[in-house]
Design a protein around this motif. Structure first.
Motif, PDB file in Angstrom:
ATOM      1  N   GLN A 168      32.909  47.150  49.904  1.00 27.66           N
ATOM      2  CA  GLN A 168      33.620  46.334  48.924  1.00 27.66           C
ATOM      3  C   GLN A 168      33.835  44.913  49.448  1.00 27.66           C
ATOM      4  N   LYS A 169      34.139  44.802  50.727  1.00 29.02           N
ATOM      5  CA  LYS A 169      34.338  43.483  51.335  1.00 29.02           C
ATOM      6  C   LYS A 169      33.042  42.674  51.289  1.00 29.02           C
ATOM      7  N   GLU A 170      31.938  43.343  51.595  1.00 25.43           N
ATOM      8  CA  GLU A 170      30.638  42.676  51.570  1.00 25.43           C
ATOM      9  C   GLU A 170      30.251  42.289  50.142  1.00 25.43           C
ATOM     10  N   THR A 175      32.231  41.453  47.675  1.00 22.00           N
ATOM     11  CA  THR A 175      33.025  40.274  47.319  1.00 22.00           C
ATOM     12  C   THR A 175      32.432  39.023  47.958  1.00 22.00           C
ATOM     13  N   LYS A 176      32.029  39.150  49.209  1.00 22.89           N
ATOM     14  CA  LYS A 176      31.446  38.021  49.932  1.00 22.89           C
ATOM     15  C   LYS A 176      30.115  37.609  49.302  1.00 22.89           C
TER      16      LYS A 176
END
Length: 161
Positions: A25-27, A29-30
């Motif tokens: 999920q972090k990736e 968003t990035k």
């Protein structure tokens, strides 16, 4: 292989996204933030292909939306432009001159159409007629289910009076 499909507005709002490769999920968003910045700042006369993180991002602007697909370095960019155009033509045929609001309020239909065209990041169906028939069949199933749900609700309402 297509790694993801991203539809963003000129303001940078995500209107549709479909992931075919695993990203945290972090990736995710990035990725969205990075690509929005790269694509939205490019001039209209520049090429529709961008080298990004060892991949290629192929994009095309239709009205106020950017249709983007991330592909492997050795994939054919022109084929991906054709797939994007194919998707837009089917959306146009279904919605009658598709606009951003159609995708906002009928996102489930846009995802369904995309799923009929692409499976696991590969082109599945190239025939507009076949996709239109499948969409019509899905719509009739939804209408039948709504009618049945409505009749069941009426039966329950009558029984509880």
């Amino acid at each position: 292989m297509i790694h993801f499909v991203l539809l963003i507005s000129r303001q940078g709002k995500v209107r549709l996204i479909k992931w075919y490769s695993p990203y945290s999920q972090k990736e995710r968003t990035k990725v969205i933030r990075e690509l929005s910045g790269v694509i939205l700042t490019r001039g209209p006369k520049l090429c529709n292909f961008v080298e990004w993180r060892g991949f290629k991002v192929v994009y095309k602007r239709y009205a106020s939306l950017y249709f983007c697909m991330c592909i492997d370095q050795d994939d054919n960019e022109l084929e991906i432009l054709e797939i994007i155009h194919h998707y837009v033509e089917i959306l146009d045929r279904y919605f009658g001159s598709v606009c951003e609001l159609d995708l906002i309020f009928n996102f489930h239909k846009a995802y369904y159409i995309l799923d009929e065209i692409l499976i696991a990041g590969e082109l599945q169906e190239s025939s507009k007629k076949t996709v239109a028939l499948l969409i019509a069949a899905q719509d009739s199933l939804v209408e039948t289910a709504k009618e049945q749900a409505g009749s069941i609700s009426n039966i329950i309402a009558q029984a509880t009076k």
